[in-house]
Design an enzyme around this catalytic site. Structure first.
Site, PDB file in Angstrom:
ATOM      1  N   ALA A  50     -25.651 -34.806  92.707  1.00  0.00           N
ATOM      2  CA  ALA A  50     -24.643 -34.101  91.924  1.00  0.00           C
ATOM      3  C   ALA A  50     -25.245 -33.527  90.645  1.00  0.00           C
ATOM      4  CB  ALA A  50     -23.501 -35.068  91.560  1.00  0.00           C
ATOM      5  N   THR A  51     -24.894 -32.293  90.349  1.00  0.00           N
ATOM      6  CA  THR A  51     -25.214 -31.622  89.082  1.00  0.00           C
ATOM      7  C   THR A  51     -24.109 -30.595  88.853  1.00  0.00           C
ATOM      8  OG1 THR A  51     -26.493 -29.952  90.243  1.00  0.00           O
ATOM      9  CG2 THR A  51     -27.723 -31.812  89.357  1.00  0.00           C
ATOM     10  N   THR A  52     -23.872 -30.022  87.761  1.00  0.00           N
ATOM     11  CA  THR A  52     -24.392 -30.138  86.406  1.00  0.00           C
ATOM     12  C   THR A  52     -23.229 -30.566  85.507  1.00  0.00           C
ATOM     13  OG1 THR A  52     -26.019 -28.388  86.813  1.00  0.00           O
ATOM     14  CG2 THR A  52     -25.412 -28.768  84.517  1.00  0.00           C
TER      15      THR A  52
END
Length: 273
Positions: A50-52
Site C-alpha cells: 500500500a502507498t501513498t
C-alpha cells in the site's frame, strides 16, 4: 480449572493489551508468523503493498489522506483498499508497506488504545500513543528484514497542548515528530514536492483537503503504485481530519468536488508535465 485460568489472566492484566498478548498469546501477533527457510529469504513473498499517505497540519487540527491502490509487483492488486483509519477519537493512522500486516497492526493498535482507556478510565496521551505504535513496528522488524515492512504515519490532536501533531516512523520503530506536513510510501517523494509548494501556515480544513488531493494527484502522475482520483469508478482518496471535536472522515461528495477541481484546473492549463 477454567476459573483458575481466568483469575490468573485477571491478576496479570495491565493497561497495555500488547503486553498482555505478548505474555499469554504471542502467536496471535500479526508479525509472529514469520516466513521460514532460505527460500523465503532469497525470493520475497509477492503480497499487496500500500502507498501513498500524506498528512499536514492546518489551523486547528491535522489532516491525513491516502490513495486507494494496492500493488503486487507490476499488478494492481486492489483499487479499493483503505489506508487511513481512526486509531481512536483523537488520532488517525495511515499505512504504507505490506498491506495485510499493516491492517492487522492497525487493528491491534486500535484495540491497544481502547484497552488502555477501559483499564485506566482516561485516554492515553498523544505522545504515549506514538510511543506504543513505535514499539509495535519494532516487533515487526524480523519480517521487515525479509521485505515485509510496515511504515505508518500517525497524526492526532493533542488535547493537552491544543494542537495537531504528526509522527513518522522507520522500520525499526524509530519515531520522529514532523512539522507542517509529511508523506510516506513509494509516491511520497512526488507528494512531498507538491506539499512544499502548496502548504502554508493557517490553512483552513477545506484548503488542506485541496492540498492533500493535489499532492496525491502529483504522486499518482509519476508513481505507478499510487492511484489517482478515479472518475469512472467514483473512487476518491480516504481522508480524515482531527481537531478538538475528534476525528472526522471527509464525505465522498466533498472528495469528489475537490478531485474534480484539480482535474479541471489541469485540463484547462493543458500542460504536459
Amino acid at each position: 480449572m477454567q476459573e483458575s485460568t481466568a483469575n490468573q489472566v485477571a491478576a496479570n492484566a495491565t493497561s497495555s493489551f500488547t503486553e498482555h498478548l505478548q505474555r499469554d498469546r504471542p502467536e496471535l501477533f500479526p508479525f509472529s508468523r514469520s516466513p521460514q527457510g532460505a527460500a523465503s529469504a532469497a525470493a520475497p513473498l509477492q503480497v499487496p503493498h500500500a502507498t501513498t499517505i500524506v498528512a499536514m497540519s492546518y489551523d486547528g487540527g491535522v489532516l491525513m489522506a491516502g490513495d486507494r491502490r494496492a500493488t503486487m509487483g507490476n499488478i494492481i492488486a486492489s483499487r479499493h483498499i483503505e489506508k487511513v483509519f481512526p486509531a481512536d477519537r483523537f488520532s488517525v493512522l495511515g499505512i504504507a508497506g505490506t498491506a495485510g500486516i499493516a491492517i492487522d497492526l492497525t487493528r491491534l493498535f486500535q484495540v491497544e488504545l481502547e484497552h488502555y482507556e477501559k483499564i485506566e478510565g482516561t485516554l492515553l496521551s498523544l505522545e504515549g500513543k506514538a510511543n506504543r505504535l513505535g514499539a509495535m513496528i519494532r516487533g515487526n522488524l524480523p519480517l521487515a528484514l525479509q521485505g515485509l515492512a510496515v511504515v505508518p504515519l500517525f497524526a492526532g490532536f493533542d488535547t493537552s497542548a491544543g494542537v495537531g501533531r504528526l509522527f513518522s516512523y522507520d522500520v525499526t520503530g524509530g519515531r520522529y515528530e514532523e512539522h507542517e506536513h509529511h508523506s510516506v510510501g513509494s509516491g511520497s517523494v512526488f507528494a512531498r514536492g507538491a506539499l512544499k509548494k502548496l502548504w502554508r501556515p493557517n490553512l483552513t480544513a477545506a484548503e488542506a483537503l485541496a492540498v492533500a488531493v493535489e499532492s496525491l494527484y502529483d504522486a499518482a502522475d509519476d508513481d505507478s503504485a499510487t492511484g489517482g482520483p478515479d472518475t469512472v469508478r467514483q473512487l476518491w482518496p480516504v481522508v480524515y481530519t482531527v481537531d478538538s471535536s475528534g476525528a472526522r472522515r471527509i464525505p465522498e461528495a466533498e472528495l469528489a468536488a475537490a478531485a474534480r477541481n484539480v482535474i479541471e484546473a489541469r485540463t484547462i492549463a493543458g500542460r504536459e508535465a
